[in-house]
Design a protein around this motif. Structure first.
Motif, PDB file in Angstrom:
ATOM      1  N   VAL A 175       0.865  -1.174   0.000  1.00 56.93           N
ATOM      2  CA  VAL A 175       0.000   0.000   0.000  1.00 56.93           C
ATOM      3  C   VAL A 175       0.906   1.229   0.000  1.00 56.93           C
ATOM      4  O   VAL A 175       1.681   1.431   0.936  1.00 56.93           O
ATOM      5  CB  VAL A 175      -0.908   0.030   1.249  1.00 56.93           C
ATOM      6  CG1 VAL A 175      -1.714   1.321   1.289  1.00 56.93           C
ATOM      7  CG2 VAL A 175      -1.810  -1.184   1.300  1.00 56.93           C
ATOM      8  N   LEU A 176       0.801   2.021  -1.050  1.00 60.05           N
ATOM      9  CA  LEU A 176       1.635   3.225  -1.127  1.00 60.05           C
ATOM     10  C   LEU A 176       0.967   4.371  -0.388  1.00 60.05           C
ATOM     11  O   LEU A 176      -0.229   4.615  -0.532  1.00 60.05           O
ATOM     12  CB  LEU A 176       1.859   3.612  -2.584  1.00 60.05           C
ATOM     13  CG  LEU A 176       2.851   2.710  -3.327  1.00 60.05           C
ATOM     14  CD1 LEU A 176       2.776   2.947  -4.824  1.00 60.05           C
ATOM     15  CD2 LEU A 176       4.267   2.972  -2.827  1.00 60.05           C
ATOM     16  N   LEU A 177       1.764   5.067   0.390  1.00 63.86           N
ATOM     17  CA  LEU A 177       1.301   6.278   1.055  1.00 63.86           C
ATOM     18  C   LEU A 177       2.023   7.460   0.428  1.00 63.86           C
ATOM     19  O   LEU A 177       3.025   7.292  -0.275  1.00 63.86           O
ATOM     20  CB  LEU A 177       1.620   6.209   2.551  1.00 63.86           C
ATOM     21  CG  LEU A 177       1.157   4.960   3.298  1.00 63.86           C
ATOM     22  CD1 LEU A 177       1.549   5.051   4.771  1.00 63.86           C
ATOM     23  CD2 LEU A 177      -0.342   4.744   3.171  1.00 63.86           C
ATOM     24  N   TYR A 194       0.384  10.757   6.909  1.00 65.44           N
ATOM     25  CA  TYR A 194       0.517  10.297   5.529  1.00 65.44           C
ATOM     26  C   TYR A 194      -0.866  10.203   4.875  1.00 65.44           C
ATOM     27  O   TYR A 194      -1.864   9.964   5.547  1.00 65.44           O
ATOM     28  CB  TYR A 194       1.139   8.901   5.488  1.00 65.44           C
ATOM     29  CG  TYR A 194       2.566   8.835   5.963  1.00 65.44           C
ATOM     30  CD1 TYR A 194       3.613   9.036   5.087  1.00 65.44           C
ATOM     31  CD2 TYR A 194       2.864   8.563   7.295  1.00 65.44           C
ATOM     32  CE1 TYR A 194       4.941   8.965   5.511  1.00 65.44           C
ATOM     33  CE2 TYR A 194       4.187   8.492   7.733  1.00 65.44           C
ATOM     34  CZ  TYR A 194       5.205   8.694   6.839  1.00 65.44           C
ATOM     35  OH  TYR A 194       6.509   8.623   7.261  1.00 65.44           O
TER      36      TYR A 194
ATOM     37  N   ILE B  12       6.887   1.665   6.571  1.00 67.82           N
ATOM     38  CA  ILE B  12       6.247   2.164   7.787  1.00 67.82           C
ATOM     39  C   ILE B  12       5.842   1.025   8.704  1.00 67.82           C
ATOM     40  O   ILE B  12       5.790   1.190   9.920  1.00 67.82           O
ATOM     41  CB  ILE B  12       5.062   3.067   7.402  1.00 67.82           C
ATOM     42  CG1 ILE B  12       5.640   4.379   6.873  1.00 67.82           C
ATOM     43  CG2 ILE B  12       4.120   3.300   8.571  1.00 67.82           C
ATOM     44  CD1 ILE B  12       4.640   5.382   6.474  1.00 67.82           C
ATOM     45  N   ASP B  13       5.583  -0.139   8.140  1.00 70.54           N
ATOM     46  CA  ASP B  13       5.263  -1.283   8.995  1.00 70.54           C
ATOM     47  C   ASP B  13       6.507  -2.089   9.389  1.00 70.54           C
ATOM     48  O   ASP B  13       6.388  -3.214   9.874  1.00 70.54           O
ATOM     49  CB  ASP B  13       4.146  -2.167   8.420  1.00 70.54           C
ATOM     50  CG  ASP B  13       4.315  -2.524   6.950  1.00 70.54           C
ATOM     51  OD1 ASP B  13       5.240  -1.995   6.298  1.00 70.54           O
ATOM     52  OD2 ASP B  13       3.510  -3.332   6.447  1.00 70.54           O
ATOM     53  N   LEU B 155      12.809   6.081   6.510  1.00 73.05           N
ATOM     54  CA  LEU B 155      11.418   5.630   6.623  1.00 73.05           C
ATOM     55  C   LEU B 155      10.671   5.911   5.325  1.00 73.05           C
ATOM     56  O   LEU B 155      10.530   7.068   4.918  1.00 73.05           O
ATOM     57  CB  LEU B 155      10.746   6.340   7.805  1.00 73.05           C
ATOM     58  CG  LEU B 155       9.389   5.799   8.236  1.00 73.05           C
ATOM     59  CD1 LEU B 155       9.504   4.377   8.790  1.00 73.05           C
ATOM     60  CD2 LEU B 155       8.756   6.720   9.281  1.00 73.05           C
ATOM     61  N   PRO B 157       7.346   5.696   2.813  1.00 76.49           N
ATOM     62  CA  PRO B 157       5.885   5.692   2.933  1.00 76.49           C
ATOM     63  C   PRO B 157       5.216   4.573   2.138  1.00 76.49           C
ATOM     64  O   PRO B 157       4.546   4.815   1.128  1.00 76.49           O
ATOM     65  CB  PRO B 157       5.483   7.078   2.417  1.00 76.49           C
ATOM     66  CG  PRO B 157       6.569   7.470   1.476  1.00 76.49           C
ATOM     67  CD  PRO B 157       7.827   6.852   2.026  1.00 76.49           C
ATOM     68  N   VAL B 158       5.422   3.371   2.596  1.00 80.61           N
ATOM     69  CA  VAL B 158       4.773   2.217   1.985  1.00 80.61           C
ATOM     70  C   VAL B 158       4.503   1.201   3.095  1.00 80.61           C
ATOM     71  O   VAL B 158       5.246   1.131   4.077  1.00 80.61           O
ATOM     72  CB  VAL B 158       5.665   1.591   0.876  1.00 80.61           C
ATOM     73  CG1 VAL B 158       6.947   1.001   1.455  1.00 80.61           C
ATOM     74  CG2 VAL B 158       4.911   0.550   0.072  1.00 80.61           C
ATOM     75  N   LEU B 159       3.414   0.461   2.939  1.00 89.22           N
ATOM     76  CA  LEU B 159       3.138  -0.667   3.829  1.00 89.22           C
ATOM     77  C   LEU B 159       3.387  -1.931   3.029  1.00 89.22           C
ATOM     78  O   LEU B 159       2.738  -2.150   2.001  1.00 89.22           O
ATOM     79  CB  LEU B 159       1.674  -0.622   4.302  1.00 89.22           C
ATOM     80  CG  LEU B 159       1.259   0.653   5.029  1.00 89.22           C
ATOM     81  CD1 LEU B 159      -0.252   0.647   5.309  1.00 89.22           C
ATOM     82  CD2 LEU B 159       2.025   0.813   6.326  1.00 89.22           C
TER      83      LEU B 159
END
Lengths: 198, 198
Positions: A175-177, A194, B12-13, B155, B157-159
């Motif tokens: 999942v891209l933020l 985010y 991020i996770d 960090l 920004p992806v999960l």
């Protein structure tokens, strides 16, 4: 219509609780390590945060019209003594309405038909404001269902090693933020916001 | 004597690699999404980072005199074609010296007697400069042994949902960090530096 966000205090290794529900003294230190008083809906609970974290907290509270939480958290906090500290209507996602509670009460509404219905109900209760979601499996379900606009992380400088991940069981990864579009340095916390990329 | 740090690009996770070694196009995007050329020790590999990330990268390279990496990464990168891109002596922590390699070679030294010896060897090779450690199980072992001064997290920004955690198998958790004492906003990365509290 307000945004739907999920947010939590998270360790650097991604946990919102350590093993056996431990680590909260670290994860929530920023709620009580400053001088700015932050009253809550519970008269017996007042936070004392730094000016930076207090501003961040007030922004969250100001934009939040309703919450969706999981049954586990609701049980664990003993229903926050009757009302969530944010003082907003709270939808509890659960398999069954707990004994002795009405499905739609003054502060708590119990939804037993899944995350989409829980968020829809919270949107109705929130009016023009936003909806805040719990971390954990529920947040992952909501992300998987495309229901989440933003992810807010209060990143705490501790490694918990194990425990409850902020995100668990994500089905749609990666999942891209986008962002962080806001970075606020508190004391023993970095507040990061985010957006979820669609 | 220089500092010992562990650092990596992390979702991020909390993952430094997604399932089945996936996700690197997200984790390493910041190495190639800018205009500032960053030559590496490998003439065929030049990074192109934003000015912010380039400055961060140069600081890391400038302070790093030697690296300690795990055998898995060394194998996975095929020994980076003969030399780590940072161009510094690299200690490989392994159970056995790989076939066809000398225990102490021009760029790689193989240590088979554990993390403490690997870090000691790297300190010797680094001289006055610092030692950088791989993420993963090795970083956790080094943290457990009290060998790590700083944790640097890029960090992203992806999960990723699952994969290889930055920190795994930490025995001494909770580990308190201090900071971040530096926060650098790049493009699709936030560079964060923490100190390990003693």
């Amino acid at each position: 219509m307000g945004k739907v966000y999920t947010g939590a205090s998270m360790s650097i290794d991604g946990y919102v609780a350590g093993p056996q529900e431990s680590g909260f003294e670290h994860l929530f230190a920023w709620y009580t390590n400053g001088d700015v008083e932050l009253p809550t809906a519970n008269p017996e609970m007042t936070f004392r945060a730094t000016p930076q974290s207090a501003k961040h907290w007030r922004e969250i509270v100001g934009m939040t019209g309703a919450l969706v939480v999981g049954r586990h958290l609701w049980d664990f906090t003993n229903a926050w003594g009757g009302q969530h500290p944010m003082g907003v209507p709270t939808v509890v996602l659960t398999h069954t309405v707990p004994d002795g509670w009405k499905q739609e009460g003054e502060w708590f509404t119990f939804v037993t038909t899944g995350i989409e219905d829980a968020v829809a109900k919270a949107r109705e209760l929130a009016g023009e404001k936003g909806v805040g979601l719990n971390s954990g499996r529920m947040a992952s379900q909501a992300l998987d269902a495309g229901l989440v606009d933003e992810v807010w992380i209060d990143l705490v400088p501790v490694l918990l090693g194990a425990g409850t991940p902020f995100f668990s069981g994500l089905g749609t990864a990666p999942v891209l933020l986008d962002g962080p579009y806001d970075v606020v340095a508190g004391d023993r916390v970095t507040h990061l916001r985010y957006r979820v990329r669609r």
